[in-house]
Enzyme design. Structure first.
Site, short mmCIF file in Angstrom:
data_model
loop_
_atom_site.label_atom_id
_atom_site.label_comp_id
_atom_site.label_asym_id
_atom_site.label_seq_id
_atom_site.Cartn_x
_atom_site.Cartn_y
_atom_site.Cartn_z
N ASP A 1 -0.13 -12.61 8.64
CA ASP A 1 -0.52 -12.69 7.23
C ASP A 1 -0.57 -14.16 6.84
O ASP A 1 -0.54 -15.03 7.71
CB ASP A 1 0.40 -11.85 6.33
CG ASP A 1 1.83 -12.34 6.27
OD1 ASP A 1 2.12 -13.47 6.76
OD2 ASP A 1 2.68 -11.62 5.73
N ASP B 1 7.69 -15.55 10.87
CA ASP B 1 7.46 -15.95 9.47
C ASP B 1 8.70 -16.53 8.81
O ASP B 1 8.68 -16.86 7.63
CB ASP B 1 6.93 -14.77 8.66
CG ASP B 1 7.89 -13.59 8.60
OD1 ASP B 1 8.98 -13.65 9.24
OD2 ASP B 1 7.57 -12.60 7.92
N ARG C 1 7.84 -6.67 -6.35
CA ARG C 1 6.58 -6.40 -7.05
C ARG C 1 6.22 -4.93 -6.85
O ARG C 1 6.76 -4.25 -5.99
CB ARG C 1 5.44 -7.29 -6.55
CG ARG C 1 5.01 -7.03 -5.12
CD ARG C 1 3.96 -8.04 -4.68
NE ARG C 1 3.49 -7.85 -3.33
CZ ARG C 1 4.07 -8.31 -2.24
NH1 ARG C 1 5.19 -8.99 -2.32
NH2 ARG C 1 3.55 -8.08 -1.05
N ASP D 1 3.68 -11.74 11.71
CA ASP D 1 4.46 -10.80 10.88
C ASP D 1 4.49 -9.41 11.53
O ASP D 1 4.19 -8.41 10.89
CB ASP D 1 3.85 -10.74 9.48
CG ASP D 1 4.80 -10.14 8.46
OD1 ASP D 1 6.02 -10.12 8.71
OD2 ASP D 1 4.32 -9.67 7.41
N ASP E 1 10.80 -7.43 10.79
CA ASP E 1 10.48 -6.21 10.05
C ASP E 1 10.49 -5.00 10.97
O ASP E 1 10.12 -5.11 12.15
CB ASP E 1 9.09 -6.32 9.41
CG ASP E 1 9.00 -7.44 8.38
OD1 ASP E 1 9.99 -7.67 7.68
OD2 ASP E 1 7.93 -8.06 8.29
N TYR F 1 10.84 1.34 5.51
CA TYR F 1 10.53 -0.01 5.96
C TYR F 1 11.69 -0.93 5.63
O TYR F 1 12.26 -0.85 4.54
CB TYR F 1 9.26 -0.48 5.24
CG TYR F 1 8.88 -1.91 5.45
CD1 TYR F 1 8.14 -2.29 6.55
CD2 TYR F 1 9.25 -2.89 4.53
CE1 TYR F 1 7.78 -3.61 6.74
CE2 TYR F 1 8.89 -4.21 4.70
CZ TYR F 1 8.15 -4.57 5.81
OH TYR F 1 7.80 -5.87 5.99
N GLU G 1 14.63 -1.36 3.14
CA GLU G 1 14.37 -1.96 1.82
C GLU G 1 13.49 -1.04 0.98
O GLU G 1 13.66 -0.95 -0.23
CB GLU G 1 13.67 -3.31 1.98
CG GLU G 1 14.56 -4.39 2.54
CD GLU G 1 13.83 -5.71 2.69
OE1 GLU G 1 14.29 -6.69 2.08
OE2 GLU G 1 12.82 -5.77 3.42
N LYS H 1 7.85 -2.71 -4.03
CA LYS H 1 8.17 -3.61 -2.92
C LYS H 1 9.53 -4.21 -3.23
O LYS H 1 9.66 -5.14 -4.02
CB LYS H 1 7.10 -4.70 -2.80
CG LYS H 1 7.41 -5.81 -1.82
CD LYS H 1 7.07 -5.40 -0.41
CE LYS H 1 7.07 -6.58 0.55
NZ LYS H 1 8.37 -7.15 0.84
#
Length: 158
Positions: A84, A52, A30, A89, A57, A42, A8, A16
């Site tokens: 988080d 989450d 964002r 996460d 991830d 990432y 991503e 982001k």
């Protein structure tokens, strides 16, 4: 263990991005509030579900960044454990599935500097966003990362 990571966010970006899992469209979620950039490419692993509620991830060590929405075949080598504001996460760490990276098989093969860079980024990248926080709890090895991956597959199937 070989996995496919849908990237991503490329290394060095403060954007982001998020990929809509239904449409495949890439959205700018964002611009990071902190003056920090992603330390590695990432993304996420399809057909998994993290604690989450999102796909698991993953970060990928590779020689050159790719574009958002590119799928990279990589091997799991470790995990940065964190929580988080949404709960667990964890970030799997992987390396490009390429013979030139055969010398990296487990988290112990990754330099302390790179691990520190990754940890520092994820512990602090939300510092200036109200209502958000991150707590890092260290690194896990390949076996622990593969267990987290297997649990995320089971969670997705349930």
């Amino acid at each position: 263990m070989s996995i496919e990571v849908t990237v991503e966010i490329p290394k060095g970006s403060r954007n982001k991005y998020e990929i809509d899992h239904e449409t495949g469209k890439v959205y700018l979620d964002r611009y990071l509030f902190t003056p920090m950039a992603y330390p590695l490419d990432y993304g996420y692993i399809d057909h998994t579900l993290g604690e989450d509620g999102d796909p698991l991830d993953a970060l990928v060590i590779l020689p050159e960044s790719v574009f958002p929405a590119v799928v990279v075949k990589s091997r799991i080598i470790g995990v940065f454990k964190m929580t988080d504001e949404a709960g667990g996460d964890d970030k799997l760490l992987s390396v490009l599935d390429d013979p030139r990276y055969d010398h990296i098989q487990d988290i112990s093969d990754v330099s302390d500097f790179l691990k520190d860079e990754i940890e520092h980024f994820f512990v602090h990248y939300k510092d200036l966003e109200k209502g958000k926080h991150v707590d890092g709890s260290g690194w896990g090895d390949k076996a622990e990362a593969e267990k987290i991956h297997a649990e995320a597959i089971d969670r997705y199937k349930a």
